[in-house]
Motif scaffolding. Structure first.
Motif, PDB file in Angstrom:
ATOM      1  N   ALA A  86       0.837  -1.200   0.000  1.00  0.00           N
ATOM      2  CA  ALA A  86       0.000   0.000   0.000  1.00  0.00           C
ATOM      3  C   ALA A  86       0.873   1.251   0.000  1.00  0.00           C
ATOM      4  O   ALA A  86       0.643   2.187  -0.775  1.00  0.00           O
ATOM      5  CB  ALA A  86      -0.941  -0.006   1.205  1.00  0.00           C
ATOM      6  N   LEU A  87       1.887   1.254   0.839  1.00  0.00           N
ATOM      7  CA  LEU A  87       2.802   2.403   0.874  1.00  0.00           C
ATOM      8  C   LEU A  87       3.560   2.538  -0.439  1.00  0.00           C
ATOM      9  O   LEU A  87       3.737   3.644  -0.959  1.00  0.00           O
ATOM     10  CB  LEU A  87       3.774   2.268   2.050  1.00  0.00           C
ATOM     11  N   ARG A  88       3.998   1.428  -0.984  1.00  0.00           N
ATOM     12  CA  ARG A  88       4.739   1.470  -2.262  1.00  0.00           C
ATOM     13  C   ARG A  88       3.871   1.996  -3.397  1.00  0.00           C
ATOM     14  O   ARG A  88       4.323   2.784  -4.232  1.00  0.00           O
ATOM     15  CB  ARG A  88       5.244   0.082  -2.624  1.00  0.00           C
ATOM     16  N   ILE A  89       2.623   1.538  -3.467  1.00  0.00           N
ATOM     17  CA  ILE A  89       1.714   1.998  -4.519  1.00  0.00           C
ATOM     18  C   ILE A  89       1.504   3.500  -4.403  1.00  0.00           C
ATOM     19  O   ILE A  89       1.563   4.224  -5.403  1.00  0.00           O
ATOM     20  CB  ILE A  89       0.366   1.252  -4.438  1.00  0.00           C
ATOM     21  N   LEU A  90       1.264   3.970  -3.207  1.00  0.00           N
ATOM     22  CA  LEU A  90       1.043   5.400  -3.009  1.00  0.00           C
ATOM     23  C   LEU A  90       2.280   6.213  -3.382  1.00  0.00           C
ATOM     24  O   LEU A  90       2.164   7.274  -4.006  1.00  0.00           O
ATOM     25  CB  LEU A  90       0.618   5.681  -1.569  1.00  0.00           C
ATOM     26  N   MET A  91       3.456   5.718  -3.037  1.00  0.00           N
ATOM     27  CA  MET A  91       4.684   6.418  -3.427  1.00  0.00           C
ATOM     28  C   MET A  91       4.837   6.448  -4.944  1.00  0.00           C
ATOM     29  O   MET A  91       5.221   7.473  -5.529  1.00  0.00           O
ATOM     30  CB  MET A  91       5.902   5.761  -2.787  1.00  0.00           C
ATOM     31  N   TYR A  92       4.552   5.329  -5.578  1.00  0.00           N
ATOM     32  CA  TYR A  92       4.656   5.235  -7.038  1.00  0.00           C
ATOM     33  C   TYR A  92       3.756   6.277  -7.691  1.00  0.00           C
ATOM     34  O   TYR A  92       4.185   7.029  -8.563  1.00  0.00           O
ATOM     35  CB  TYR A  92       4.255   3.829  -7.485  1.00  0.00           C
ATOM     36  N   LEU A  93       2.509   6.322  -7.248  1.00  0.00           N
ATOM     37  CA  LEU A  93       1.549   7.257  -7.843  1.00  0.00           C
ATOM     38  C   LEU A  93       1.903   8.706  -7.536  1.00  0.00           C
ATOM     39  O   LEU A  93       1.776   9.574  -8.398  1.00  0.00           O
ATOM     40  CB  LEU A  93       0.137   6.927  -7.358  1.00  0.00           C
TER      41      LEU A  93
END
Length: 152
Positions: free
Chosen positions: A10-17
């Motif tokens: 979840a944290l990785r996805i948010l950082m990516y976006l």
């Protein structure tokens, strides 16, 4: 203590976006960027969408986008949403606690204090703070090797 993959992703996805603002991203693209399971990533995106952190647009030109400004996304809330519980040790779970020393033990209180401090630290930071703390070129790390997204 270790975060579940759900909270980690979840944290990785948010950082990516957040590193690629305004650009819809597919789950396959994000899975490839992190070399992680697309199937698991889809479930995490569904969780984030249900909580209002991301927007999922269907169709050929669709994809996943942040639904909130990075400054409005608190890391502590994301982690809490991605974790099934914070039972660091057995005695945290009242229903399934079989520890014979639990009634007299002082460890539970210390571990609860440590957990609360961990979450309080995450609550101080937003996704925007992560972007500011990241090194220049973060978005470029998500590109396949040998490519560039230079519009000019």
């Amino acid at each position: 203590m270790r975060l579940t993959l759900h909270a980690d992703y979840a944290l990785r996805i948010l950082m990516y976006l957040a590193a690629r603002p305004g650009r819809p991203s597919s789950t396959q693209e994000m899975a490839d960027a992190y070399a992680i399971s697309k199937h698991h990533l889809v479930r995490v995106v569904q969780t984030l969408a249900g909580l209002g952190y991301v927007e999922v647009r269907p169709g050929r030109s669709g994809g996943v986008l942040l639904a909130r400004a990075p400054g409005d996304i608190r890391l502590g809330k994301v982690v809490r949403a991605g974790e099934p519980d914070f039972h660091l040790v057995e005695c945290f779970d009242r229903e399934h606690n079989t520890c014979p020393i639990a009634p007299a033990c002082g460890l539970k209180g210390v571990l609860a204090e440590a957990r609360d401090a961990f979450l309080a630290t995450l609550d101080k930071y937003t996704l925007e703070d992560l972007l500011r703390r990241s090194k220049p070129g973060l978005a470029d790390l998500f590109l396949p090797t040998g490519t560039s997204e230079d519009p000019g």
